[in-house]
Design a protein around this motif. Sequence first.
Motif, PDB file in Angstrom:
ATOM      1  N   PRO A 113     -50.540  26.574  13.980  1.00 44.68           N
ATOM      2  CA  PRO A 113     -49.387  26.286  15.007  1.00 44.68           C
ATOM      3  C   PRO A 113     -49.088  27.568  15.749  1.00 44.68           C
ATOM      4  O   PRO A 113     -49.621  28.820  15.505  1.00 44.68           O
ATOM      5  N   ILE A 114     -48.772  27.632  17.143  1.00 44.41           N
ATOM      6  CA  ILE A 114     -48.684  28.715  18.026  1.00 44.41           C
ATOM      7  C   ILE A 114     -47.980  29.859  17.513  1.00 44.41           C
ATOM      8  O   ILE A 114     -48.239  31.100  17.585  1.00 44.41           O
ATOM      9  N   VAL A 115     -47.009  29.630  16.519  1.00 44.79           N
ATOM     10  CA  VAL A 115     -45.880  30.664  15.926  1.00 44.79           C
ATOM     11  C   VAL A 115     -46.810  31.475  15.237  1.00 44.79           C
ATOM     12  O   VAL A 115     -46.338  32.587  14.884  1.00 44.79           O
ATOM     13  N   ALA A 116     -47.846  31.112  14.761  1.00 47.35           N
ATOM     14  CA  ALA A 116     -48.868  31.946  13.749  1.00 47.35           C
ATOM     15  C   ALA A 116     -49.374  32.949  14.603  1.00 47.35           C
ATOM     16  O   ALA A 116     -49.735  34.271  13.722  1.00 47.35           O
ATOM     17  N   PHE A 117     -49.335  32.938  15.795  1.00 48.17           N
ATOM     18  CA  PHE A 117     -49.763  33.967  16.559  1.00 48.17           C
ATOM     19  C   PHE A 117     -48.909  35.082  17.086  1.00 48.17           C
ATOM     20  O   PHE A 117     -48.882  35.888  18.115  1.00 48.17           O
ATOM     21  N   ASP A 118     -47.423  34.708  16.748  1.00 51.38           N
ATOM     22  CA  ASP A 118     -46.583  35.557  17.220  1.00 51.38           C
ATOM     23  C   ASP A 118     -46.616  37.054  17.162  1.00 51.38           C
ATOM     24  O   ASP A 118     -45.909  37.789  18.085  1.00 51.38           O
ATOM     25  N   VAL A 136     -56.259  36.031  12.811  1.00 48.44           N
ATOM     26  CA  VAL A 136     -55.432  34.853  12.770  1.00 48.44           C
ATOM     27  C   VAL A 136     -56.185  33.419  12.892  1.00 48.44           C
ATOM     28  O   VAL A 136     -56.076  32.466  12.064  1.00 48.44           O
ATOM     29  N   LEU A 137     -56.871  33.544  14.021  1.00 42.29           N
ATOM     30  CA  LEU A 137     -57.772  32.031  14.342  1.00 42.29           C
ATOM     31  C   LEU A 137     -58.735  31.909  13.524  1.00 42.29           C
ATOM     32  O   LEU A 137     -58.997  30.776  13.021  1.00 42.29           O
ATOM     33  N   HIS A 156     -56.539  33.845  22.942  1.00 37.94           N
ATOM     34  CA  HIS A 156     -55.939  35.064  23.466  1.00 37.94           C
ATOM     35  C   HIS A 156     -55.290  34.866  24.661  1.00 37.94           C
ATOM     36  O   HIS A 156     -53.972  35.092  25.020  1.00 37.94           O
ATOM     37  N   ALA A 157     -56.006  34.369  25.668  1.00 37.94           N
ATOM     38  CA  ALA A 157     -55.746  34.327  27.072  1.00 37.94           C
ATOM     39  C   ALA A 157     -54.771  33.013  27.022  1.00 37.94           C
ATOM     40  O   ALA A 157     -53.941  33.034  27.844  1.00 37.94           O
ATOM     41  N   ALA A 158     -54.967  31.933  26.551  1.00 34.81           N
ATOM     42  CA  ALA A 158     -54.154  30.843  26.507  1.00 34.81           C
ATOM     43  C   ALA A 158     -52.695  31.147  26.081  1.00 34.81           C
ATOM     44  O   ALA A 158     -51.832  30.633  26.528  1.00 34.81           O
ATOM     45  N   LEU A 159     -52.625  32.106  24.890  1.00 34.41           N
ATOM     46  CA  LEU A 159     -51.209  32.416  24.436  1.00 34.41           C
ATOM     47  C   LEU A 159     -50.578  33.256  25.338  1.00 34.41           C
ATOM     48  O   LEU A 159     -49.443  33.240  25.428  1.00 34.41           O
ATOM     49  N   ALA A 189     -61.515  26.125  20.506  1.00 36.99           N
ATOM     50  CA  ALA A 189     -60.185  26.667  20.162  1.00 36.99           C
ATOM     51  C   ALA A 189     -59.313  25.650  20.777  1.00 36.99           C
ATOM     52  O   ALA A 189     -58.017  25.424  20.104  1.00 36.99           O
ATOM     53  N   ARG A 190     -59.360  24.838  21.684  1.00 37.45           N
ATOM     54  CA  ARG A 190     -58.466  23.726  22.006  1.00 37.45           C
ATOM     55  C   ARG A 190     -58.071  22.959  20.955  1.00 37.45           C
ATOM     56  O   ARG A 190     -56.960  22.269  20.524  1.00 37.45           O
ATOM     57  N   GLY A 191     -59.189  22.565  20.111  1.00 35.97           N
ATOM     58  CA  GLY A 191     -59.264  21.661  19.030  1.00 35.97           C
ATOM     59  C   GLY A 191     -58.479  22.195  17.857  1.00 35.97           C
ATOM     60  O   GLY A 191     -57.953  21.447  16.913  1.00 35.97           O
ATOM     61  N   CYS A 192     -58.161  23.512  17.913  1.00 32.05           N
ATOM     62  CA  CYS A 192     -57.457  23.970  16.978  1.00 32.05           C
ATOM     63  C   CYS A 192     -55.891  24.138  17.255  1.00 32.05           C
ATOM     64  O   CYS A 192     -55.169  24.648  16.522  1.00 32.05           O
ATOM     65  N   GLY A 193     -55.614  23.561  18.255  1.00 28.19           N
ATOM     66  CA  GLY A 193     -54.221  23.341  18.724  1.00 28.19           C
ATOM     67  C   GLY A 193     -53.618  24.373  19.722  1.00 28.19           C
ATOM     68  O   GLY A 193     -52.549  24.549  19.975  1.00 28.19           O
ATOM     69  N   LEU A 194     -54.551  25.303  20.108  1.00 29.03           N
ATOM     70  CA  LEU A 194     -54.179  26.326  21.070  1.00 29.03           C
ATOM     71  C   LEU A 194     -53.913  25.774  22.540  1.00 29.03           C
ATOM     72  O   LEU A 194     -54.183  24.651  22.774  1.00 29.03           O
ATOM     73  N   PRO A 195     -52.858  26.357  23.229  1.00 26.66           N
ATOM     74  CA  PRO A 195     -52.463  25.688  24.481  1.00 26.66           C
ATOM     75  C   PRO A 195     -53.683  25.918  25.578  1.00 26.66           C
ATOM     76  O   PRO A 195     -53.212  26.351  26.475  1.00 26.66           O
ATOM     77  N   ILE A 196     -54.505  24.916  25.361  1.00 26.09           N
ATOM     78  CA  ILE A 196     -55.740  25.021  26.139  1.00 26.09           C
ATOM     79  C   ILE A 196     -55.647  23.454  27.050  1.00 26.09           C
ATOM     80  O   ILE A 196     -55.715  22.608  26.381  1.00 26.09           O
TER      81      ILE A 196
END
Length: 471
Positions: A52-57, A68-69, A266-269, A297-304
């Motif tokens: 989840p994106i929040v994991a990278f907050d 984290v990734l 990192h860039a997508a976040l 990275a997209r496959g892991c749910g990152l906003p790409i």
Amino acid sequence: MRYVSTRSCTIAAAATSTGDVTGTTVSLSDAILAGMAADGGLYMPVEMPQIPIVAFDHCPTLAETATVLLTPFFAGDALASVLGDICSEAFTFDAPLRPLASPHDSLLELFHGPTAAFKDFGARFLASAMARIVDCESAAHGRDNTCDSNSHNGDNRGAFNRGVRTILVATSGDTGAAVAAAFAGRTGYRVVILYPDARVSLRQAHQLGSFGGNVKALRTAGSFDDCQRLVKEAFADKALNGMVHLSSANSISLGRLLPQMAYYAHAALINHRANGTALNFVVPTGNLGNAVACIMARGCGLPIGKVVLATNANHTLADFFSGKNYTPRASVATLANAMDVGAPSNFERLQWLYPDSDTLRREFQVVVVGDSVIRETISRSYSAHGDTFCPHTATAIHALEILRARGETGDWAAVATAHPAKFEAIVEPLIGRQVAVPEQLQAMLARPDSAEPLAAEYTALRDYLIDHSGH
Ligand SMILES: *Cc1c(COP(=O)(O)O)cnc(C)c1O
């Protein structure tokens, strides 16, 4: 996380019933040490963890994003407890996302490492990971139980070969330098690099010969294909492998692929925090390692969002994506020489992720950029905006211009894979001025070039590896 060969089972089998594939899976450490699977396939994780994106907050830095990734990819492996250390050792320089002149366009700069090309990320991570795997092995085989590089124990040599490991690489330029820089000065390792004499840029050659110490550069009297053939023969030579502990660091290694996901994440976040949107990428592509990392990275749910492949005149991928069969061919020489690939080695990973060819074709676009357009893009970008791009980066810049002209909207990043100063002989005449050389590259070029000549014959390489095996 367990890893499976692209040739031993399908992604569906790997994803739906991990139990069924247990016999054919390996640990991350084993996959990293082996490089290629025994059946000739490439290793892939049995599943794509959803993060989840929040994991990278609380991840302001690239090293923290990477940790984290990659945590789920390291879960259950001996290296899991040292992942944070590996990331902070490998990701010591940033991958900034810089706005370009057109709104919503940016440049992901991957050239701030020691050799000024993106391969520094993968090579440094691989070196850090390998050093720790070997430390653990030594500890496990010695009397000492701790995972400590000083635990070498001279009277147990029969049980485990603790001799120096030789990282043997053939390079057309950037890979060899990144691997050399990553392993330079590491005890327990030497690096032997074969490069085609007079077929890399003068600065690339000087860089390869500048390390000295535990790095040996061999300027080989032949082509890049000759260098690769000699290296393959060495890995296949059982007698040699009994005497010399050879390891590979080529671009199919998981130890290089996995960390490359981090800068996309990192860039997508960063983009997602600022704009609330997914970031689309254009990736200059040769062996497809960089692009596959983005797709994972997209496959892991990152906003790409979309991932578009920019290539030079080597059109194996363009042919496939336009509906033809996949047909590997000999490479042709272009200005973007690090992308001169006629048989992209990571295509097998892409096919594994998308087993149905029509689905795969619908998923990605390829834009082919020939030498004359590369030249034109470099000079026009400089005169219009003062931007200086290397020939590889120029393919992505032009592909992005084409996508915009076709009406693509949204936030896009072109990926800058090398610093233009590495390709000054091409870039400087086009922009009519000198390109400032980054400090780290200057330091390398100030050292003497200690490369030695090598005949393009296997016996010459074998004798060299045996004669110099102690240091
Ligand atoms: C290696 C390289 C590429 C191609 O990357 P792949 O992962 O092989 O697709 C592009 N640009 C530069 C500068 C490189 O060194």
